[in-house]
Write an enzyme that holds these catalytic residues in place. Structure first.
Site, short mmCIF file in Angstrom:
data_model
loop_
_atom_site.label_atom_id
_atom_site.label_comp_id
_atom_site.label_asym_id
_atom_site.label_seq_id
_atom_site.Cartn_x
_atom_site.Cartn_y
_atom_site.Cartn_z
CD GLU A 7 16.58 -12.36 -9.98
OE1 GLU A 7 16.16 -12.96 -8.98
OE2 GLU A 7 16.19 -11.22 -10.30
CG ASN B 123 1.33 0.11 4.31
OD1 ASN B 123 0.97 -1.02 3.99
ND2 ASN B 123 2.58 0.52 4.23
N GLY B 124 -0.83 -1.78 6.26
CA GLY B 124 -0.49 -2.72 7.32
C GLY B 124 -1.66 -3.60 7.68
CE LYS C 76 10.99 -2.03 -6.46
NZ LYS C 76 11.40 -3.27 -7.13
CE LYS D 184 13.80 -9.62 -11.80
NZ LYS D 184 13.64 -10.22 -10.49
CG HIS E 208 20.01 -36.64 -8.57
ND1 HIS E 208 20.54 -37.90 -8.40
CD2 HIS E 208 21.07 -35.81 -8.75
CE1 HIS E 208 21.87 -37.83 -8.45
NE2 HIS E 208 22.21 -36.58 -8.67
CB CYS F 84 -0.95 0.09 1.19
SG CYS F 84 -2.09 -1.27 1.34
CD GLU G 156 9.13 -10.81 -10.26
OE1 GLU G 156 8.47 -10.27 -9.37
OE2 GLU G 156 10.37 -10.73 -10.30
CD1 TRP H 213 -0.45 -6.20 -3.48
CD2 TRP H 213 -0.53 -6.90 -1.37
NE1 TRP H 213 -0.15 -7.53 -3.47
CE2 TRP H 213 -0.20 -7.99 -2.19
CE3 TRP H 213 -0.65 -7.11 0.00
CZ2 TRP H 213 0.04 -9.28 -1.68
CZ3 TRP H 213 -0.42 -8.38 0.51
CH2 TRP H 213 -0.08 -9.45 -0.33
NE ARG I 50 4.54 1.66 -0.28
CZ ARG I 50 5.59 1.32 0.44
NH1 ARG I 50 6.80 1.53 -0.01
NH2 ARG I 50 5.44 0.76 1.62
C1 F6R Z 1 11.42 -10.03 -7.59
C2 F6R Z 1 11.38 -9.10 -6.48
C3 F6R Z 1 11.17 -9.64 -5.12
C4 F6R Z 1 12.03 -8.88 -4.09
C5 F6R Z 1 11.67 -9.37 -2.68
C6 F6R Z 1 12.55 -8.71 -1.62
O1 F6R Z 1 11.66 -9.36 -8.79
O2 F6R Z 1 11.51 -7.91 -6.65
O3 F6R Z 1 11.40 -11.01 -5.07
O4 F6R Z 1 13.37 -9.10 -4.37
O5 F6R Z 1 10.33 -9.09 -2.41
O6 F6R Z 1 12.39 -7.33 -1.61
P1 F6R Z 1 13.43 -6.41 -0.89
O7 F6R Z 1 14.73 -6.52 -1.60
O8 F6R Z 1 12.86 -5.04 -0.96
O9 F6R Z 1 13.55 -6.91 0.52
#
Ligand code: F6R
Length: 611
Positions: free
Chosen positions: A484, A103-104, A606, A488, A507, A2, A491, A77, A27
């Site tokens: 990674e 937020n929360g 995010k 990517k 395995h 949020c 998501e 969110w 957010r």
């Molecule tokens: C993936 C992504 C998330 C963040 C994760 C940690 O692209 O962005 O997996 O890496 O939520 O976020 P931070 O680094 O802000 O703790």
């Protein structure tokens, strides 16, 4: 999650708040809403809110004349209650005089709500937030900050609250526990927001609030108190990037821009680290050499992509420092009660500095007297403030939900920290430390070179964009990047993608491979690369369509690659910083070819500030 904005000043509040929400939409984008107070003519508090992205709210506001120079806003969110109009913030009390954004999560909200209903309040949403508006209504007797303080003392959980009252035309009140709230200090106007991007167009002077503090925002100034009402001092900081850094600058998506910004972001992060004496300096860490020499064990804790950066850090620190390193997800770390003491270094890696699981891991580690170092991109964030030392990556704002340049700068940071520990502990002599640093300093130019070669990767991603499953294989230092690459793609494109150590596939996972299954193999030059060539042959024999990422001039993989992505040579330990680029470009292009919004993938936000 949020995004929250508050404003009081001389400008039209609706414009300021909407502009802030646009910058905070990363957010959360389940719903959005605003409340604007117009003190003229007895005071009208107009609340408009809509489910869906901010564009829906903007459409609902179009053509309406909402004047007033005090306002609050929210982009959501969803946690409690579905993402509908009636659950969108701001929420109001029974009288419509109080509007609140939150937020929360309020953990005792069911009990609070029951009490309110018994006392005759009518609640109209499914949210935890609305209960807070009604509680403030009960406590309000002309002093809004006092009412907010009294309610906060009763709330369990985590919250940022921003509140306005129809009778208070020059006052916005904010409060925080566990989640971020930053004050923007202007001239005749002041701001509140979840992060500084919301107000940097207006001011770059900011102050982050601490735990259980309440802020009173007026045109003439800002006052911060604790929950008992005692005024508390705090430090302001200057935001050293400007609005241009938070704009798309001609790109269709922030993510595409952020990928291109990586060479500069790495240069910023590693710049100025060698002192006049030729030694690596990480002055901001301010750890005594004695403490560094006393470390017997390292844990790296992080979530998601930051966890993958931590995995790379393990290889670097173990290699250079001969210290044992465990990498653990923030969401698991504290629950298994790891063995920690004053000789344990815990490195928390987090772009936002607010990820709830990583923050709780930091708190747990400090309770156990471990030494905690944060690697974060966000000045004044909770993880930065609660750690013993902070290494700031200097990546600038990252707006796209999927992390790209932040991961790249985290990689720079874990290498620098590894070299620094090695230098102080004497496990590498200064010539060797300098030589590794110089290798790191060549990386920005090499990333630029990789970026210039991405046309083939983009075309390949478009060609494969109808696929529903893609595998990513790597070994040794390539393995974290396989994870990674898969994350990517999952998501952004919503396809099933898995990253695996190539040696493990026989395995079990090799059963996934069928005729034409796309498999991306990260096969840049390193010690295990010859074994990887064998693994490529194994999967190809079973019908895989192999996409091989290989070093320039290495022909050993050529016969087994259906598609080759070539990268310039670099030291193998640093190779993730180059491998990462085609993986980012591949995932973004694949998702765009499917018509998806790569800045705001579904169900995500995010900054993950809930457990
Ligand atoms: C993936 C992504 C998330 C963040 C994760 C940690 O692209 O962005 O997996 O890496 O939520 O976020 P931070 O680094 O802000 O703790």
């Amino acid at each position: 999650m949020c995004g929250i904005v508050g404003y009081v000043g001389e400008q039209p509040a609706l414009d300021v708040v909407l502009e802030g929400l646009r910058r905070l939409e990363y957010r959360g984008y389940d719903s959005a809403g605003v409340a604007v107070l117009d003190p003229s003519g007895g005071g009208a508090l107009t609340v408009v809110r809509r489910a869906g992205k901010l564009a829906n709210l903007e459409a609902a506001l179009a053509g309406r004349d909402i004047s007033g120079t005090l306002g609050i806003g929210h982009t959501r969110w969803a946690t409690h209650g579905a993402p509908t109009d009636r659950n969108a913030h701001p929420h109001v009390d029974c009288t419509g005089a109080i509007a609140i954004v939150h937020n929360g999560t309020i953990e005792n909200f069911a009990e609070l709500r029951e009490g309110l209903e018994m006392r005759g309040h009518e609640l109209t949403s499914d949210t935890d937030t609305e209960a807070v508006a009604h509680l403030i209504e009960e406590r309000y007797a002309g002093d809004l900050p006092a009412a907010v303080r009294s309610v906060c003392a009763e709330l369990d959980g985590s919250f940022v609250l921003v509140v306005t009252h129809r009778e208070q035309p020059d006052l916005v009140v904010g409060a925080r526990r566990n989640l971020p709230l930053v004050v923007g200090i202007g001239d005749g106007e002041n701001f509140l927001a979840s992060d500084v991007t919301a107000f940097i167009a207006h001011t770059r002077e900011a102050r982050a609030l601490d735990q259980d503090q309440v802020v009173e925002l007026r045109r003439s100034g800002v006052r911060v108190t604790d929950l008992d009402g005692a005024e508390v001092e705090g430090e302001t900081f200057h935001v050293d990037w400007d609005t241009a850094a938070a704009e798309k600058a001609g790109y269709d998506y922030f993510m595409l821009k952020e990928i291109q910004e990586q060479p500069a972001a790495v240069s910023e992060t590693i710049g100025g680290r060698i002192g006049a004496d030729g030694r690596l300096r990480l002055d901001e860490l301010s750890i005594s050499d004695e403490d560094v020499r006393g470390f017997e064990k390292v844990f790296i804790v992080a979530c998601g992509s930051s966890y993958h950066s931590g995995l790379v850090g393990k290889y670097a620190i173990e290699r250079w420092c001969r210290l044992s390193v465990e990498v653990e997800m923030g969401s698991e770390f504290r629950y298994r009660d790891p063995v920690l003491d004053r000789h344990t270094l815990v490195i928390a890696v987090s772009q936002s500095g607010e990820t709830a699981d990583t923050l709780e891991a930091v708190r747990h580690a400090r309770q156990q007297r471990a030494w905690v170092m944060a690697i974060t991109n966000t000045v004044g964030s909770s993880i930065a403030r609660e750690s013993d030392a902070v290494f700031y990556t200097r990546g600038g704002p990252e707006i796209a939900v999927a992390s790209t340049k932040a991961v790249m700068t985290q990689l720079s940071a874990v290498y620098l920290v590894g070299l620094y520990l090695a230098q102080v502990r004497g496990t590498r002599d200064s010539d060797e430390v300098r030589s590794h640093f110089h290798d790191l300093a060549t990386i920005p130019a090499l990333i630029t070179e990789v970026l210039s070669r991405m046309d083939g990767t983009r075309k390949l991603a478009r060609d494969l964009s109808g696929e529903e499953r893609v595998l990513f294989l790597g070994r040794h230092i390539g393995y974290p990047m396989a994870l990674e690459g898969a994350l990517k793609l999952k998501e952004l494109a919503y396809v099933s993608a898995e990253g695996m150590p190539a040696g493990e596939i026989k395995h079990g996972p090799i059963a996934l491979i069928d005729k034409g299954t796309p498999v991306v193999v990260l096969a840049t030059r390193h010690a295990l690369q010859p074994k990887l060539v064998t693994n490529i042959q194994e999967i190809r024999a079973r019908g895989a369509r192999t996409i091989v990422v290989a070093t320039d001039g290495d022909e050993s993989v050529t016969p087994y690659a259906d598609h080759l992505i070539r990268l310039p040579d670099t030291k193998s330990l640093l190779s993730p910083m180059l491998t990462l680029v085609p993986l980012q470009v591949f995932a973004a292009e694949f998702a765009m070819a499917r018509g998806l919004d790569v800045d705001q993938p579904r169900n995500l936000a995010k900054s993950v500030t809930v457990e």
